[in-house]
Design a protein around this motif. Structure first.
Motif, PDB file in Angstrom:
ATOM      1  N   LEU A 188      28.310  19.234  58.666  1.00 36.30           N
ATOM      2  CA  LEU A 188      28.838  20.500  59.169  1.00 36.30           C
ATOM      3  C   LEU A 188      28.464  21.651  58.246  1.00 36.30           C
ATOM      4  O   LEU A 188      28.109  22.747  58.707  1.00 36.30           O
ATOM      5  CB  LEU A 188      30.359  20.416  59.322  1.00 36.30           C
ATOM      6  N   ALA A 189      28.510  21.400  56.938  1.00 34.65           N
ATOM      7  CA  ALA A 189      28.171  22.453  55.966  1.00 34.65           C
ATOM      8  C   ALA A 189      26.710  22.880  56.098  1.00 34.65           C
ATOM      9  O   ALA A 189      26.390  24.054  55.915  1.00 34.65           O
ATOM     10  CB  ALA A 189      28.452  21.963  54.547  1.00 34.65           C
ATOM     11  N   VAL A 190      25.823  21.924  56.411  1.00 27.94           N
ATOM     12  CA  VAL A 190      24.402  22.251  56.584  1.00 27.94           C
ATOM     13  C   VAL A 190      24.239  23.262  57.712  1.00 27.94           C
ATOM     14  O   VAL A 190      23.430  24.197  57.625  1.00 27.94           O
ATOM     15  CB  VAL A 190      23.581  20.978  56.864  1.00 27.94           C
ATOM     16  N   LYS A 191      25.021  23.100  58.779  1.00 29.63           N
ATOM     17  CA  LYS A 191      24.950  24.016  59.922  1.00 29.63           C
ATOM     18  C   LYS A 191      25.621  25.356  59.609  1.00 29.63           C
ATOM     19  O   LYS A 191      25.113  26.418  59.986  1.00 29.63           O
ATOM     20  CB  LYS A 191      25.606  23.377  61.145  1.00 29.63           C
ATOM     21  N   GLN A 192      26.751  25.301  58.931  1.00 30.07           N
ATOM     22  CA  GLN A 192      27.530  26.521  58.698  1.00 30.07           C
ATOM     23  C   GLN A 192      26.955  27.396  57.583  1.00 30.07           C
ATOM     24  O   GLN A 192      27.061  28.622  57.623  1.00 30.07           O
ATOM     25  CB  GLN A 192      28.981  26.161  58.363  1.00 30.07           C
ATOM     26  N   THR A 193      26.348  26.759  56.571  1.00 30.24           N
ATOM     27  CA  THR A 193      25.804  27.504  55.428  1.00 30.24           C
ATOM     28  C   THR A 193      24.355  27.101  55.197  1.00 30.24           C
ATOM     29  O   THR A 193      24.048  26.241  54.361  1.00 30.24           O
ATOM     30  CB  THR A 193      26.642  27.235  54.154  1.00 30.24           C
ATOM     31  N   PRO A 194      23.415  27.708  55.929  1.00 33.48           N
ATOM     32  CA  PRO A 194      21.994  27.397  55.736  1.00 33.48           C
ATOM     33  C   PRO A 194      21.540  27.790  54.330  1.00 33.48           C
ATOM     34  O   PRO A 194      21.979  28.799  53.784  1.00 33.48           O
ATOM     35  CB  PRO A 194      21.299  28.253  56.798  1.00 33.48           C
ATOM     36  N   VAL A 195      20.649  26.984  53.768  1.00 35.34           N
ATOM     37  CA  VAL A 195      20.157  27.201  52.409  1.00 35.34           C
ATOM     38  C   VAL A 195      18.635  27.346  52.434  1.00 35.34           C
ATOM     39  O   VAL A 195      17.946  26.675  53.199  1.00 35.34           O
ATOM     40  CB  VAL A 195      20.567  26.023  51.491  1.00 35.34           C
TER      41      VAL A 195
ATOM     42  N   SER B  34      25.557  38.040  54.984  1.00 39.14           N
ATOM     43  CA  SER B  34      24.915  39.137  55.702  1.00 39.14           C
ATOM     44  C   SER B  34      23.423  39.126  55.363  1.00 39.14           C
ATOM     45  O   SER B  34      22.733  38.173  55.667  1.00 39.14           O
ATOM     46  CB  SER B  34      25.560  40.476  55.353  1.00 39.14           C
ATOM     47  N   SER B  35      22.947  40.137  54.639  1.00 37.37           N
ATOM     48  CA  SER B  35      21.510  40.225  54.377  1.00 37.37           C
ATOM     49  C   SER B  35      21.134  39.930  52.933  1.00 37.37           C
ATOM     50  O   SER B  35      19.970  40.009  52.567  1.00 37.37           O
ATOM     51  CB  SER B  35      21.015  41.630  54.743  1.00 37.37           C
ATOM     52  N   ARG B  36      22.123  39.595  52.089  1.00 40.82           N
ATOM     53  CA  ARG B  36      21.837  39.392  50.667  1.00 40.82           C
ATOM     54  C   ARG B  36      22.185  37.983  50.222  1.00 40.82           C
ATOM     55  O   ARG B  36      23.135  37.386  50.733  1.00 40.82           O
ATOM     56  CB  ARG B  36      22.653  40.377  49.817  1.00 40.82           C
ATOM     57  N   PRO B  37      21.450  37.439  49.243  1.00 39.83           N
ATOM     58  CA  PRO B  37      21.861  36.164  48.652  1.00 39.83           C
ATOM     59  C   PRO B  37      23.236  36.305  48.011  1.00 39.83           C
ATOM     60  O   PRO B  37      23.553  37.330  47.418  1.00 39.83           O
ATOM     61  CB  PRO B  37      20.783  35.904  47.594  1.00 39.83           C
TER      62      PRO B  37
END
Length: 322
Positions: free
Chosen positions: A105-112, A83-86
C-alpha cells in the motif's frame, strides 16, 4: 562474490561555492542516501548508516529494469514528493516502515524516485579510483532511465543553480571536482555542499501544551561533555496529527528538566526522557545557541546519543558549543 556494504563519500559544508571549470554542481535532494548493491544474484538497498532498507523499496529490486551491469554498486538518493518538491517527511513514510504487510500500500501511496549520482563498482571491478568524470560516463552507459530512476545532471554554473534552488525552497546544492576519486567512509573538500537551510537530528526533552493539547516540542543536543543542552522549541511542522498524538502518548515523563541549561519555555513544560528523535530544519543558529525558525520535518528512528552538536562537524557551530 558477496559485496559488503560501505559508508559512502560525504561532502563538507561551505559558505562559498567553487568557481573552477573542473567543478560541477548538482541539486541536493531532500531525501535519504541509498546505495544499491547487486552481486549478480541479489539486490540489496542500504542507507549511509549501513542499515538495510531492501524491504521498504521493493520497486527497485528488479535491477535489470534500470541497469545494464552484471554487478554494481550505485550511489544516490531516494526522494518522494510533497506537491512539486522533494520532501523528507514524505520519504520517511516509506523509510520508517518496519512491517512487511504495509509495504504494498505504501508503494502506491508514496511513490519514490531514485536519483543516482555515482558509481562505485561495475561488472566485477571497483571504480572508486577513477575520476568522477569517468565514473559519470560509466554510469550513463549502464543506467536505463525510467520515470522513477534518473541520473542526476551536472550544472556548470553553481551560483545560478543555487539561486534557482533558493527560489524553489529546495535543500541546496552539492559541488564536485570532476577529477575526484571516491573516498569510501570519507569526507573532504573535493565534494562541497551549500545548504539553503541547516538541519539537525535533535532529541525531545519535553513539550508544552495549549488548550490541553501538545503544541510544541522542546529539543536538545548533546555537547562534547555529554551534557544535554536545550536548542529551541518547534511545533508540529510536517508531522501528521495522528503521529503527533501518538508521540505524546509514548513519551515517558520526568519530574525535572533533562537539559543542563534553562529552556525559554520552561513554565508549565512537561519534561520527558530523551528517547525520541526528530529531524528539524532551521534558518541559522542564534548567538544563544538556539535554532532560528525551526520546522520539524519528521520523526526518525536513530540512537538518541547521535543527537550531538558535532553531528555535522564541518558546519557552523553556535558560539563555543561543540
Amino acid at each position: 562474490m558477496e559485496i559488503k556494504p560501505v559508508i559512502p563519500f560525504e561532502p563538507v559544508t561551505v559558505s562559498a561555492l567553487p568557481t573552477s571549470s573542473d567543478w560541477v554542481a548538482q541539486i541536493k535532494w531532500d531525501g535519504v542516501r541509498m546505495l544499491t548493491y547487486f552481486d549478480g544474484k541479489e539486490v540489496r538497498l542500504v542507507n549511509r548508516k549501513v542499515n538495510d532498507r531492501t524491504m521498504q523499496y521493493p520497486e527497485f529490486l528488479d535491477i535489470s529494469r534500470y541497469c545494464r551491469a552484471s554487478s554494481v554498486i550505485l550511489d544516490g538518493e531516494f526522494i518522494a514528493f510533497d506537491s512539486s518538491r522533494p520532501s523528507f517527511h514524505e520519504i520517511m513514510k516509506r523509510d520508517s516502515l518496519r512491517k512487511e504487510q504495509r509495504i504494498p500500500l505504501a508503494v502506491k501511496q508514496t511513490p519514490v524516485t531514485y536519483m543516482i549520482f555515482d558509481l562505485l563498482y561495475a561488472n566485477g571491478d571497483w571504480v572508486t579510483e577513477k575520476p568522477l568524470k569517468e565514473r559519470q560516463q560509466l554510469l550513463a552507459d549502464i543506467i536505463i532511465p525510467q520515470p522513477n530512476v534518473q541520473v542526476v545532471q551536472n550544472v556548470t554554473d553553481a551560483e545560478a543553480l543555487y539561486t534557482v534552488m533558493k527560489q524553489h525552497q529546495m535543500e541546496g546544492i552539492v559541488c564536485k571536482d570532476l577529477n575526484s576519486t571516491y573516498m569510501i567512509n570519507g569526507k573532504d573538500r573535493r565534494w562541497q555542499k551549500k545548504k539553503i537551510f541547516l538541519d539537525h537530528y535533535a532529541a525531545i526533552g519535553g513539550f508544552t501544551r495549549r488548550n490541553g493539547m501538545m503544541n510544541a516540542l522542546l529539543l536538545g543536543l548533546f555537547d562534547a561533555k555529554g551534557d544535554f543542552r536545550y536548542i529551541g522549541s518547534a511545533g508540529i511542522g510536517k508531522i501528521g496529527k495522528d503521529e503527533w498524538r501518538k508521540l505524546e502518548q509514548d513519551m515517558a515523563p520526568l519530574p525535572d528538566k533533562p537539559f543542563v541549561n534553562q529552556p525559554d519555555q520552561s513554565r508549565d513544560a512537561v519534561w520527558t526522557k530523551p528517547q525520541f528523535v526528530v529531524k528539524v530544519e532551521f534558518l541559522e543558529w542564534t548567538p544563544a545557541a538556539t535554532m532560528r525558525q525551526p520546522v520539524i520535518q519528521a520523526i526518525v528512528q536513530m540512537p538518541v546519543a547521535d543527537c550531538r552538536f558535532d553531528q555535522h562537524p564541518e558546519g557552523i557551530m553556535p558560539g563555543s558549543i561543540s
